[in-house]
Write an enzyme that holds these catalytic residues in place. Structure first.
Site, mmCIF file in Angstrom:
data_model
loop_
_atom_site.group_PDB
_atom_site.id
_atom_site.type_symbol
_atom_site.label_atom_id
_atom_site.label_comp_id
_atom_site.label_asym_id
_atom_site.label_seq_id
_atom_site.Cartn_x
_atom_site.Cartn_y
_atom_site.Cartn_z
ATOM 1 N N SER A 171 0.772 -1.041 -0.099
ATOM 2 C CA SER A 171 -0.093 0.017 0.050
ATOM 3 C C SER A 171 0.746 1.349 -0.006
ATOM 4 O O SER A 171 2.015 1.226 0.696
ATOM 5 C CB SER A 171 -0.874 -0.030 1.359
ATOM 6 O OG SER A 171 -1.545 0.939 1.153
ATOM 7 N N LYS A 181 -4.558 -6.693 3.775
ATOM 8 C CA LYS A 181 -4.422 -5.579 2.782
ATOM 9 C C LYS A 181 -6.100 -5.338 2.450
ATOM 10 O O LYS A 181 -6.459 -4.057 2.336
ATOM 11 C CB LYS A 181 -3.632 -6.003 1.848
ATOM 12 C CG LYS A 181 -3.767 -5.147 0.721
ATOM 13 C CD LYS A 181 -3.196 -3.510 1.124
ATOM 14 C CE LYS A 181 -2.909 -2.563 -0.229
ATOM 15 N NZ LYS A 181 -4.097 -2.187 -1.130
ATOM 16 N N HIS A 225 -7.534 -3.432 5.163
ATOM 17 C CA HIS A 225 -6.979 -1.932 5.000
ATOM 18 C C HIS A 225 -7.481 -0.994 4.034
ATOM 19 O O HIS A 225 -8.036 -0.069 4.233
ATOM 20 C CB HIS A 225 -5.362 -2.248 4.595
ATOM 21 C CG HIS A 225 -4.644 -0.902 4.045
ATOM 22 N ND1 HIS A 225 -4.929 -0.332 2.739
ATOM 23 C CD2 HIS A 225 -3.986 -0.022 4.752
ATOM 24 C CE1 HIS A 225 -4.628 0.801 2.433
ATOM 25 N NE2 HIS A 225 -3.888 1.034 3.708
ATOM 26 N N ASN A 226 -7.986 -1.846 2.891
ATOM 27 C CA ASN A 226 -8.688 -1.124 1.751
ATOM 28 C C ASN A 226 -10.135 -0.807 2.258
ATOM 29 O O ASN A 226 -10.476 0.365 1.732
ATOM 30 C CB ASN A 226 -8.751 -1.889 0.530
ATOM 31 C CG ASN A 226 -7.391 -1.887 -0.199
ATOM 32 O OD1 ASN A 226 -6.125 -1.393 0.277
ATOM 33 N ND2 ASN A 226 -7.175 -1.843 -1.472
ATOM 34 N N GLU A 238 -9.834 2.026 4.434
ATOM 35 C CA GLU A 238 -9.696 3.167 3.638
ATOM 36 C C GLU A 238 -10.844 3.929 2.951
ATOM 37 O O GLU A 238 -11.083 5.302 2.905
ATOM 38 C CB GLU A 238 -8.750 2.775 2.481
ATOM 39 C CG GLU A 238 -8.208 3.650 1.173
ATOM 40 C CD GLU A 238 -7.721 3.137 0.231
ATOM 41 O OE1 GLU A 238 -6.583 2.435 0.263
ATOM 42 O OE2 GLU A 238 -7.909 3.173 -0.886
HETATM 43 C C1 6PG Z 1 -3.113 1.453 -1.528
HETATM 44 C C2 6PG Z 1 -4.800 1.786 -2.305
HETATM 45 C C3 6PG Z 1 -4.529 0.889 -3.497
HETATM 46 C C4 6PG Z 1 -5.726 1.516 -4.452
HETATM 47 C C5 6PG Z 1 -6.798 0.883 -4.071
HETATM 48 C C6 6PG Z 1 -7.935 1.790 -4.684
HETATM 49 O O1 6PG Z 1 -3.419 0.950 -0.406
HETATM 50 O O2 6PG Z 1 -2.453 1.900 -1.954
HETATM 51 O O3 6PG Z 1 -5.721 0.860 -1.725
HETATM 52 O O4 6PG Z 1 -4.475 -0.438 -3.172
HETATM 53 O O5 6PG Z 1 -5.771 2.781 -4.504
HETATM 54 O O6 6PG Z 1 -7.178 -0.239 -4.727
HETATM 55 O O7 6PG Z 1 -9.218 1.200 -4.482
HETATM 56 P P1 6PG Z 1 -10.519 1.695 -5.410
HETATM 57 O O8 6PG Z 1 -10.170 1.854 -6.746
HETATM 58 O O9 6PG Z 1 -11.492 0.459 -5.189
HETATM 59 O O10 6PG Z 1 -10.781 2.779 -4.699
#
Ligand code: 6PG
Length: 482
Positions: free
Chosen positions: A129, A183, A186-187, A190
């Site tokens: 990430s 991960k 984590h997302n 996010e």
């Molecule tokens: C990271 C982000 C990366 C990406 C996401 C975006 O940890 O660097 O999470 O993995 O930005 O996959 O996800 P979406 O396109 O679903 O918003």
């Protein structure tokens, strides 16, 4: 000649930046990309004069690696990963390691770990990430898979990872799909953080009538306190960015969100595990609703937004929105950790929850000072069942509670949608409620389907059925829980 420490396949933006990062840390990297031009361009440009070796076939790539060979895939998740693994397998020897650094579904990583183990090969599925910048200067790295592979990869990954103080934001997460699971969560978090910030922004902009510049100032100020985080920082930056006509660019961006699926996977997993991950799941739905742009425009004509009936003292309401955001963030991380705890139990993973907070403390998209408190909470009580039981978070929630409600009353009065902020409060009110309304649910289930219920005056597990309309028999349905 076998000389490279690691090979990397896939020279898109993340791949290139990881390679440069590895080279800067003294590792030699052999690279391969399906299109030759990209490799040549990379070697002639940023990779020039570094310990980076171009290869033009998978054979050449594999032959350029020291044993045990380490081949990292930075390619599109899904079939492409399987296709490369299939081509690599005959070229590799027992003990060699394949690493998948994409946003793969954790069940795929579990499957790949087992399949490769049968062939004598080791597999690591790792979350990476931090986007382009993180990959180049220090990402958060969350590896899982076959633990026998870790010692060979550890020096490379921990060198290139972001650091929180002196600690690398990278450590072994667990067996099989554990790295990609963490991960994924984590997302999901996010998604939640981004949705919460967006809701706070709309409350300021629409509810309080603040300009983009004024909102910038608020977020910049918030970034100095308990909300200090990468996502608040970039939100403040975004709000000052002007389009060519001098107007805020944010106002020109269509309000229809995209998604690549990791938030959805998190929600699906929470349903499978029976964990109320309400905030993240609402955040996924908020993106889905945002994408229905045309329908929303039509609905706005049928149900026009009524004029505001509530006037608010701006300073007071801004503090309320701040506190609502902070409390909701605590709830979101609480739910995320509840999910990881359940997943660990289900899959037999020994997850180190403080260690995960440390991995997220730097380098990744959700990095924040807040994660330092989560790390501390688990360091102090490794068996901590729920973040809301930690005294720091207990105090923070109690301090924020009145303002949290105030901000949501304001949002409801104004007709401003706050699915994430509201779901957080609904969870909190449900979670700290010793006697809820599920007695009614159970009575209804028993009434129409003889599903049985437990009684408050009998030991748990004893099941009762009542013939509610005095016409059915005493037969109850079988009782099972999903
Ligand atoms: C990271 C982000 C990366 C990406 C996401 C975006 O940890 O660097 O999470 O993995 O930005 O996959 O996800 P979406 O396109 O679903 O918003």
């Amino acid at each position: 000649m076998a000389q490279a420490d690691i090979g990397l396949i896939g020279l898109a933006v993340m791949g290139q930046n990881l390679v440069l990062n590895m080279a800067d840390h003294g590792f030699s990297v052999a690279v391969y990309n399906r299109s030759r031009d990209k490799t040549d361009e990379f070697l002639a440009g940023e990779a020039a004069n570094k310990s980076i070796i171009a290869t033009y076939s998978l054979e050449e790539l594999v032959n350029s690696l020291q044993t045990p060979r380490k081949v990292m895939l930075m390619v599109k998740a899904g079939e492409v990963v399987d296709a490369f693994i299939e081509q690599l397998v005959p070229l590799l020897s027992p003990g060699d390691i394949i690493i998948d650094g994409g946003n793969s579904l954790y069940t795929d990583s579990t499957r790949r770990t087992a399949e490769l183990k049968e062939k004598g090969l080791l597999f690591i599925g790792t979350g990476v990430s931090g986007g382009e910048e993180g990959a180049r200067h220090g990402p958060s790295i969350m590896p899982g898979g076959n633990p026998e592979a870790w010692h060979a990869v550890k020096p490379i990954f921990q060198s290139i990872a972001a650091k929180a103080g002196n600690d690398p934001c990278c450590d072994w997460v667990g067996d099989a799909g554990a790295g990609h699971y963490v991960k994924m969560v984590h997302n999901g978090i996010e998604y939640g953080d981004m949705q919460l910030i967006s809701e706070a922004y709309q409350l300021m902009r629409e509810g309080l009538g603040l300009s983009a510049d004024e909102c910038h100032a608020v977020f910049a100020e918030w970034n100095k306190g308990v909300l200090d985080s990468y996502l608040i920082e970039i939100t403040a930056d975004i709000l000052t960015f002007k389009d060519e006509d001098g107007e805020p660019l944010i106002d020109k961006i269509l309000d229809a969100a995209g998604q690549k699926g990791t938030g959805k996977w998190t929600g699906i997993s929470s349903l499978e595990m029976g964990i109320p991950l309400t905030l993240i799941t609402e955040s996924v739905y908020a993106r889905c609703l945002s994408a229905l742009k045309d329908e929303r425009i039509a609905a706005a004509k049928i149900y026009p937004h009524k004029p505001n009936t509530m006037t608010a003292n701006k300073a007071v309401m801004l503090q309320a929105i701040h506190d609502a955001l902070y409390a909701s963030k605590i709830i979101s991380y609480t739910q995320g950790y509840m999910l990881m705890r359940e997943a660990a139990k289900n899959f037999g993973w020994q997850l180190n929850f403080g260690g995960i907070a440390l991995m997220w403390r730097g380098g990744c998209i959700i990095r924040s000072t807040f994660l330092g408190e989560i790390k501390r909470a688990f360091d102090e009580q490794p068996g901590l069942l729920n973040l809301l039981q930690d005294s720091f978070f207990e105090h923070a929630i109690k301090q924020a509670e009145a303002n949290w409600r105030k901000a949501l009353i304001f949002a409801i009065e104004q007709g401003i949608p706050t699915p994430a902020l509201s779901s957080a409060l609904a969870f909190f009110d449900g979670y700290r409620c010793a006697n809820g309304s599920a007695n009614m649910l159970q009575a209804q289930r028993d009434y129409f389907g003889a599903h049985t219920y437990e009684r408050i005056d009998a030991p748990r597990g004893h099941r009762f059925h009542t013939d509610w309309i005095q016409s059915g028999g005493n037969v109850s349905s079988t009782s099972y829980e999903v």
